[in-house]
Motif scaffolding. Structure first.
Motif, PDB file in Angstrom:
ATOM      1  N   ALA A 197       0.837  -1.206   0.000  1.00 40.05           N
ATOM      2  CA  ALA A 197       0.000   0.000   0.000  1.00 40.05           C
ATOM      3  C   ALA A 197       0.869   1.253   0.000  1.00 40.05           C
ATOM      4  CB  ALA A 197      -0.931  -0.005   1.202  1.00 40.05           C
ATOM      5  N   TYR A 198       1.911   1.264   0.831  1.00 41.34           N
ATOM      6  CA  TYR A 198       2.794   2.433   0.872  1.00 41.34           C
ATOM      7  C   TYR A 198       3.615   2.565  -0.401  1.00 41.34           C
ATOM      8  CZ  TYR A 198       1.608   3.711   5.640  1.00 41.34           C
ATOM      9  OH  TYR A 198       0.928   4.142   6.761  1.00 41.34           O
ATOM     10  N   PHE A 248       1.580   4.626  -2.714  1.00 39.42           N
ATOM     11  CA  PHE A 248       1.701   6.055  -2.418  1.00 39.42           C
ATOM     12  C   PHE A 248       2.996   6.628  -3.004  1.00 39.42           C
ATOM     13  CE2 PHE A 248      -0.683   4.962   1.742  1.00 39.42           C
ATOM     14  CZ  PHE A 248      -1.906   5.042   1.095  1.00 39.42           C
ATOM     15  N   ASP A 286      -5.451   3.652   0.352  1.00 40.96           N
ATOM     16  CA  ASP A 286      -5.937   4.317   1.570  1.00 40.96           C
ATOM     17  C   ASP A 286      -6.843   3.387   2.373  1.00 40.96           C
ATOM     18  OD1 ASP A 286      -4.674   6.777   1.313  1.00 40.96           O
ATOM     19  OD2 ASP A 286      -6.330   7.668   0.179  1.00 40.96           O
ATOM     20  N   VAL A 287      -7.730   2.696   1.665  1.00 39.71           N
ATOM     21  CA  VAL A 287      -8.675   1.794   2.330  1.00 39.71           C
ATOM     22  C   VAL A 287      -7.913   0.656   3.002  1.00 39.71           C
ATOM     23  CG1 VAL A 287     -10.643   0.251   2.023  1.00 39.71           C
ATOM     24  CG2 VAL A 287     -10.513   2.374   0.709  1.00 39.71           C
ATOM     25  N   SER A 340      -4.189   5.141  -5.397  1.00 34.44           N
ATOM     26  CA  SER A 340      -3.804   5.561  -4.048  1.00 34.44           C
ATOM     27  C   SER A 340      -5.003   5.551  -3.104  1.00 34.44           C
ATOM     28  CB  SER A 340      -3.176   6.957  -4.083  1.00 34.44           C
ATOM     29  OG  SER A 340      -1.823   6.888  -4.442  1.00 34.44           O
ATOM     30  N   ARG A 341      -6.172   5.888  -3.645  1.00 35.48           N
ATOM     31  CA  ARG A 341      -7.369   5.843  -2.806  1.00 35.48           C
ATOM     32  C   ARG A 341      -7.697   4.389  -2.426  1.00 35.48           C
ATOM     33  NH1 ARG A 341      -5.843   9.999  -4.014  1.00 35.48           N
ATOM     34  NH2 ARG A 341      -4.602   9.369  -2.221  1.00 35.48           N
ATOM     35  N   VAL A 394      -4.811   0.668   4.132  1.00 34.21           N
ATOM     36  CA  VAL A 394      -4.101   1.195   5.301  1.00 34.21           C
ATOM     37  C   VAL A 394      -5.065   1.432   6.454  1.00 34.21           C
ATOM     38  CG1 VAL A 394      -2.784   3.158   6.180  1.00 34.21           C
ATOM     39  CG2 VAL A 394      -2.252   2.220   3.934  1.00 34.21           C
ATOM     40  N   ARG A 395      -6.213   1.986   6.166  1.00 32.72           N
ATOM     41  CA  ARG A 395      -7.187   2.296   7.216  1.00 32.72           C
ATOM     42  C   ARG A 395      -7.711   1.036   7.890  1.00 32.72           C
ATOM     43  NH1 ARG A 395     -12.203   3.318   5.872  1.00 32.72           N
ATOM     44  NH2 ARG A 395     -11.611   4.121   3.817  1.00 32.72           N
ATOM     45  N   ASP A 417     -16.919   1.343   2.035  1.00 30.67           N
ATOM     46  CA  ASP A 417     -15.562   1.136   1.518  1.00 30.67           C
ATOM     47  C   ASP A 417     -15.585   0.305   0.239  1.00 30.67           C
ATOM     48  OD1 ASP A 417     -14.226   2.627   3.372  1.00 30.67           O
ATOM     49  OD2 ASP A 417     -13.649   0.934   4.640  1.00 30.67           O
ATOM     50  N   HIS A 434     -13.362   3.589  -7.463  1.00 35.83           N
ATOM     51  CA  HIS A 434     -11.976   3.922  -7.816  1.00 35.83           C
ATOM     52  C   HIS A 434     -11.492   3.078  -8.999  1.00 35.83           C
ATOM     53  CE1 HIS A 434     -11.952   6.455  -4.400  1.00 35.83           C
ATOM     54  NE2 HIS A 434     -11.717   5.525  -3.481  1.00 35.83           N
TER      55      HIS A 434
END
Length: 219
Positions: free
Chosen positions: A42-43, A46, A102-103, A98-99, A105-106, A182, A189
């Motif tokens: 995930a990172y 980004f 985001d999910v 990236s969105r 990571v959250r 989500d 997305h």
């Protein structure tokens, strides 16, 4: 002067191709993050988006200089204008990916959804990877076919997206509204990614044929 202009056009195309390859890598890492609850992947998405933003700025700067100082005409003008629009589409794909990250990571360390939903998301992610890969190849092609759609819509992806939304909206859904939202966002997305890839195909066809996007009909 003409030689310098041609070199600048080639450099613009190379920057665009590099941007497309970074976006392809982001799509692959995004899929890994989504299906494996992989925080590292995930990172990486980004970080790749930041690189795409840098390449987008380079393409934009070079395009503006070419338009302002070289006054291109006909095919050369189409080349520059098309490159600017494709760069915008690739940036949008990278942002949508990236969105998705985001999910992940959250929700980490938990998966973003139940396993049967992740299976559908995995299929959607793979379909988008294929579309982005197709975009990379179309951008790099010297003489793509001129008589057909270069990047057709993926009807299976559309079917999977509808299926995903139906599951999240079903009365029997017992995983809470936050997860349902989500899932709907993830579907949105990925839909955006697919739409931009299809548009890239139309832009490339416009560059090679001069056929406006609105006049290009799906086969």
């Amino acid at each position: 002067m003409r030689t310098k202009f041609s070199i600048e056009l080639m450099a613009l195309t190379d920057e665009l191709a590099h941007m497309a390859r970074l976006t392809q890598e982001a799509a692959e890492r995004g899929a890994a993050a989504l299906t494996g609850a992989d925080l590292t992947a995930a990172y990486e998405v980004f970080a790749l988006e930041e690189q795409v933003q840098v390449e987008h700025a380079k393409c934009e700067d070079r395009s503006v200089i070419l338009l302002a100082l070289e006054a291109p005409v006909a095919r050369d003008l189409r080349h520059v204008v098309t490159a600017m629009q494709i760069a915008d589409d690739l940036l949008a794909v990278s942002g949508a990916l990236s969105r998705v990250a985001d999910v992940v990571v959250r929700r980490y360390p938990n998966p973003v959804a139940p396993q049967h939903v992740i299976a559908l998301l995995s299929e959607i992610a793979e379909a988008v990877i294929h579309l982005v890969d197709h975009s990379v190849r179309v951008i790099a092609a010297q003489n793509p076919p001129r008589d057909r759609v270069l990047i057709p819509r993926d009807e299976n992806l559309d079917r999977l997206r509808v299926q995903l939304l139906e599951i999240a909206a079903d009365d029997g859904w017992d995983h809470g509204p936050a997860m349902a939202i989500d899932i709907a966002l993830l579907a949105h997305h990925y839909e955006r990614c697919a739409d931009h890839c299809v548009r890239i195909g139309r832009l490339i066809r416009f560059f090679h044929t001069g056929i406006p996007l609105y006049a290009q009909v799906e086969a």
